[in-house]
Scaffold this active site. Structure first.
Site, PDB file in Angstrom:
ATOM      1  N   GLU A  47       0.842  -1.193   0.000  1.00 20.02           N
ATOM      2  CA  GLU A  47       0.000   0.000   0.000  1.00 20.02           C
ATOM      3  C   GLU A  47       0.882   1.249   0.000  1.00 20.02           C
ATOM      4  O   GLU A  47       1.865   1.335   0.748  1.00 20.02           O
ATOM      5  CB  GLU A  47      -0.912  -0.014   1.226  1.00 20.02           C
ATOM      6  CG  GLU A  47      -1.916   1.128   1.248  1.00 20.02           C
ATOM      7  CD  GLU A  47      -2.886   1.019   2.405  1.00 20.02           C
ATOM      8  OE1 GLU A  47      -4.078   1.289   2.201  1.00 20.02           O
ATOM      9  OE2 GLU A  47      -2.453   0.671   3.528  1.00 20.02           O
ATOM     10  N   LYS A 129      -8.474   3.969  -3.338  1.00 16.10           N
ATOM     11  CA  LYS A 129      -9.124   3.352  -2.185  1.00 16.10           C
ATOM     12  C   LYS A 129     -10.464   4.035  -1.941  1.00 16.10           C
ATOM     13  O   LYS A 129     -10.551   5.260  -1.891  1.00 16.10           O
ATOM     14  CB  LYS A 129      -8.220   3.478  -0.954  1.00 16.10           C
ATOM     15  CG  LYS A 129      -8.659   2.670   0.253  1.00 16.10           C
ATOM     16  CD  LYS A 129      -7.597   2.740   1.341  1.00 16.10           C
ATOM     17  CE  LYS A 129      -7.935   1.868   2.531  1.00 16.10           C
ATOM     18  NZ  LYS A 129      -6.861   1.923   3.569  1.00 16.10           N
ATOM     19  N   CYS A 163      -5.594  -2.729   1.953  1.00 20.40           N
ATOM     20  CA  CYS A 163      -5.699  -2.789   3.397  1.00 20.40           C
ATOM     21  C   CYS A 163      -7.110  -3.159   3.869  1.00 20.40           C
ATOM     22  O   CYS A 163      -7.629  -4.205   3.510  1.00 20.40           O
ATOM     23  CB  CYS A 163      -5.231  -1.451   3.962  1.00 20.40           C
ATOM     24  SG  CYS A 163      -4.778  -1.454   5.700  1.00 20.40           S
TER      25      CYS A 163
END
Length: 338
Positions: A47, A129, A163
């Protein structure tokens, strides 16, 4: 599309050069070259690998963290920039598809993004994200429904999440419904608040990657960042901060569609590529038992609404039509009426 022969995939477990975009790009290229030498066809980076995860947001007050804002912004990357071109050249030179985690800069905002490079070096797709987690929202903006997708490639249908998107049930189901075969899971290091926040540790988050593989009946390549001595020294200037963030925290994993681990883990404090061979024909066996969006679903009981609209702030029009040829004025009127 016919099923490709078995091929190698790799999950990166490493730390970037702290807030040094030039050095981190050089390290990125070195890792791609290493993957190429190992015969890897698809690799996943952690990430926000470029320029690294903003650990400062977990270590002190907002006022204390302001000292890192300018450096982090300047070391983030823009689509089409020189960093993208250099990494694309490395991907093409090695014939490797690369899923790269980046802090993407657009205007005055940053987004927690994943860029998918093809084996020819071109950018196949970009995503952001959907919802940055907790204090990440002080750094990054939101994605939207257009960021939840899979892409058909010569290696199979590939998707990606970051994540804790892996603990969002509806996001996961939207991905499964697109018949994902290879999933790129991007994680930071599991080394913040050790002993005090179990949910942030390796046990829970490794389990999330594994469960994703089982639920989606897909291969999961879970890359994981690390906290280097350099990062720790730069950020942890008090004894309290030294206890809040530890060196190491790398827990890269690769799972098969039945949840089985396909490679022996690397030591949490060591960098490297976790490599495994995958065979997409194994997905049929997993889905024969439980296809979550097929025979093992109940659409008469549960349905998911997925709004894939790209939420643009400005719709540019030419004689009432936007750049995509859509009738912008009618769309706006329709939205107002709704």
């Amino acid at each position: 599309m016919s099923t490709p022969a078995p091929f190698k995939v790799a999950a990166v477990q490493a730390a970037p050069a702290h807030l040094d975009i030039k050095a981190t790009v050089e390290k990125t290229i070195a890792l791609i070259d290493e993957a190429g030498r190992e015969g890897v066809k698809f690799m996943v980076f952690p990430e926000v690998w470029l320029p690294g995860y903003p650990w400062h947001i977990w270590l002190g007050s907002a006022a204390w963290g302001m000292q890192f804002i300018g450096r982090y912004f300047e070391n983030s990357v823009e689509a089409g920039g020189p960093e993208e071109h250099a990494i694309g050249e490395a991907a093409a030179r090695n014939g490797v598809q690369v899923m790269l985690g980046v802090s993407e800069r657009e205007g005055g905002s940053l987004y927690l993004s994943q860029w998918h490079f093809g084996s020819d070096g071109s950018v196949i797709s970009r995503r952001r994200k959907l919802k940055p987690t907790h204090v990440e929202r002080t750094v990054y903006g939101n994605g939207d429904g257009s960021d939840v997708f899979t892409t058909e490639t010569e290696l199979g249908r590939i998707g990606a999440l970051c994540c804790w998107e892996h603990i969002q049930p509806l996001t996961k189901f939207a991905m499964y419904a697109q018949h994902e075969q290879i999933h790129a899971a991007a994680w930071p290091a599991f080394s913040v608040y050790p002993g005090a926040a179990y949910a942030l540790g390796p046990e829970v988050n490794t389990a999330a990657s594994r469960l994703y593989a089982v639920e989606g009946s897909c291969f999961v390549v879970a890359a994981c960042g690390m906290v280097s001595e350099e990062i720790h020294t730069d950020l942890c200037d008090t004894e309290e901060r030294k206890q809040l963030l530890h060196v190491g925290g790398g827990h890269a994993r690769i799972f098969g569609p039945d949840g089985s681990p396909l490679a022996e883990p690397i030591d949490p404090e060591s960098e490297g590529l976790l490599i495994a061979e995958i065979d997409l024909s194994m997905i049929a066996y997993a889905k024969a038992a439980a296809d979550p969006v097929g025979h093992y679903s109940r659409p008469d009981v549960f349905k998911l609404l997925h709004n894939k609209t790209d939420q643009r702030n400005v719709i540019e029009t030419v004689s009432g039509r936007d750049a995509f040829g859509e009738d912008a004025m009618e769309d706006a009127a329709s939205e107002t009426a709704d």
